[in-house]
Design an enzyme around this catalytic site. Structure first.
Site, mmCIF file in Angstrom:
data_model
loop_
_atom_site.group_PDB
_atom_site.id
_atom_site.type_symbol
_atom_site.label_atom_id
_atom_site.label_comp_id
_atom_site.label_asym_id
_atom_site.label_seq_id
_atom_site.Cartn_x
_atom_site.Cartn_y
_atom_site.Cartn_z
ATOM 1 C CG ASP A 15 -2.010 0.977 1.176
ATOM 2 O OD1 ASP A 15 -2.230 1.553 0.104
ATOM 3 O OD2 ASP A 15 -2.662 1.198 2.216
ATOM 4 C CG HIS A 16 -0.532 5.082 0.322
ATOM 5 N ND1 HIS A 16 -0.673 6.239 -0.404
ATOM 6 C CD2 HIS A 16 -1.752 4.779 0.783
ATOM 7 C CE1 HIS A 16 -1.942 6.620 -0.367
ATOM 8 N NE2 HIS A 16 -2.614 5.746 0.333
ATOM 9 C CG HIS A 68 -6.852 5.285 -0.625
ATOM 10 N ND1 HIS A 68 -5.537 5.551 -0.882
ATOM 11 C CD2 HIS A 68 -7.224 4.329 -1.516
ATOM 12 C CE1 HIS A 68 -5.122 4.799 -1.896
ATOM 13 N NE2 HIS A 68 -6.125 4.067 -2.302
ATOM 14 C CD GLU A 95 -6.088 1.642 -5.190
ATOM 15 O OE1 GLU A 95 -6.805 0.626 -5.240
ATOM 16 O OE2 GLU A 95 -6.091 2.441 -4.252
#
Ligand code: ZN
Length: 490
Positions: free
Chosen positions: A163-164, A346, A272
């Site tokens: 993630d991120h 998010h 994503e």
């Protein structure tokens, strides 16, 4: 402690009082695999003969059972023997639901909620920030998810989300560890200052861009009219195109670098594109520009996370005007449909007032990320069952707040939090209902658990209440899925 999920069976003497978790039982030929719990510690038991048995390491117990610790070597071997315990790309799924597990023990609770709905779990979802604050790595995060999946006998596809991720190195690290989804965070390359600069300056900055680039985007976008199924349309004027290109051009270049780094490691993954960590909302035109430019560069975008209007702060409900949010969401969802990706939400935990709108406007096709809310549920269990420990945690959270504040955007009023020493033990869980104390506890996990001795005490206490923890998660995540109107299974 109530252990509802196993049949009592003593299988000592090497591991006295080990009890079988019946949902985990699996056979391959002559070999039998199952998860056990002994004194709060989970173990894999392997019995019988056959090829599948080889490669596991542990301690021999009664009846020829090998008791294996839930370590990396055994998790790796388990993924080979039982492919359902390994994550997979989930691109075709309508609803995917991200659940972070900072402590590495929430998985069974997440699966008990998610298995009742037509939503694919993204279990191992952690950002680099979370890894660093918890002192974990991607292998540990993935292994925790593998054990949860095996324990619950969950055989449908599930994902694992780095993630991120902001650098090529982190993208490679996550995919090499076995992750199947990358959330490319390009926010540091978004130049929002171009949204507001005066026209004369804008012209100068735009003219300074590569002429071939300008020619290409002018041809592609000035005559574009992207018709949406809501009856709206997205298009650009010379000014909005210049601003949008200046804001997002470098972010798109970085997205391509991250995408190529991912392709070096594996051919198939969910990608994503995250442009949500900005101070102003993403316009529908910017959303379309980013998605179309990514496509033009050869990036297959599975989901895209815009910055929505209002505030999606950690662990509390939506801040803003829900009807305006729904109108803007409706357009973004239509852009996503027109361009073939799913919308991603998010900081999606606890946004109960806007969940019905998310389900409606995306027509049941979205990705939603939650993470810290599962930590808050662990703290709620501790507040209810170990008041002394909660009081210490609360004091550490207050102390750690100024540090935690630097890496999380939240706006709690510390003065609105009741003084804990004036509360009775029975009143402590109520702090997890109050907005300001929720945010305080939500963001300070890294500071609170930085002390190894306290972390050990906290985890040991939670082990004593695992069943309550999993039940709390099943309830809490289930409430999300219900309000998002995700269809039930069967
Ligand atoms: Zn985000």
């Amino acid at each position: 402690m109530k252990w509802g999920w196993w049949r009592g069976k003593n299988i000592g003497p090497a591991v006295p009082n080990a009890v079988l978790i019946s949902a985990s039982e699996r056979r391959i030929g002559q070999a039998r695999f199952a998860m056990y719990v002994a004194e709060g510690r989970r173990l894999l038991g392997v019995t019988g003969a056959g090829e599948a048995r080889s490669g596991f390491t542990g301690e021999p117990g009664a009846a020829g059972t090998l008791f294996c610790p839930l370590d990396h070597g055994n998790a790796k071997r388990l993924r080979e023997v039982f492919p359902f315990t390994a994550p997979a790309p989930l691109a075709v799924q309508a609803v995917t639901f991200g659940v972070g597990d900072r402590l590495g023990i929430a998985g069974p609770g997440h699966l008990r909620a998610l298995r009742r709905y037509q939503a694919a779990p993204v279990l191992a979802q952690q950002s680099v920030r979370e890894l660093e604050l918890m002192g974990r790595d991607y292998e540990q995060v993935l292994d925790a998810a593998t054990w949860a999946v095996f324990q619950e006998g969950y055989e449908r596809p599930w994902g694992a989300d780095g993630d991120h991720l902001k650098t090529e190195e982190w993208v490679r690290t996550a995919l090499r560890a076995g992750f199947t989804m990358i959330t490319a965070d390009v926010s540091e390359h978004i130049h929002q200052q171009f949204l507001a600069i005066p026209l004369a300056e804008l012209r100068g900055a735009y003219q300074a861009l590569d002429p071939a680039y300008r020619t290409r985007i002018e041809r592609a976008y000035l005559s574009l009219r992207l018709a949406l199924d809501t009856g709206e349309a997205v298009g650009f004027t010379e000014e909005t195109l210049a601003r949008t290109a200046l804001v997002y051009r470098e972010a798109l270049e970085h997205a391509l670098r991250l995408y190529r780094a991912a392709l070096e490691v594996r051919p198939a993954f969910d990608f994503e594109l995250s442009v949500d960590e900005t101070s102003t909302p993403t316009t529908p035109a910017a959303h379309a520009f980013v998605a179309l430019e990514a496509q033009a560069a050869g990036i297959r975008v599975s989901s895209l996370a815009p910055r929505f209007i209002g505030e999606f702060q950690k662990g509390i409900d939506y801040l803003g005007d829900p009807p305006s949010f729904e109108r803007s969401l409706s357009t973004h969802a239509a852009v996503a449909r027109a361009l073939g990706h799913r919308l991603s939400v998010h900081s999606g935990s606890d946004k109960f007032s806007v969940f019905p709108a998310v389900g409606r406007q995306t027509r049941g096709r979205f990705h939603l990320k939650t993470s810290g809310t599962s930590w808050l549920e662990a703290v709620r269990v501790i507040a209810a069952s170990e008041p002394k420990m909660y009081r210490e945690l609360h004091a550490r959270a207050l102390e750690g707040f100024p540090a935690a504040r630097r890496y999380y955007h939240v706006t709690p009023e510390l003065s609105a939090i009741p003084e804990v020493k004036k509360l009775s033990d029975a009143e402590l869980p109520g702090l997890l209902e109050q907005r300001d104390s929720r945010q305080l506890v939500h963001i300070t996990y890294g500071e609170v658990l930085r002390d190894e001795a306290f972390k050990e005490q906290f985890l040991t206490a939670l082990q004593r209440h695992l069943e309550e923890y999993w039940a709390a998660l099943e309830r809490h995540i289930g409430r999300h899925l219900e309000l998002l109107a995700v269809p039930r299974v069967g």
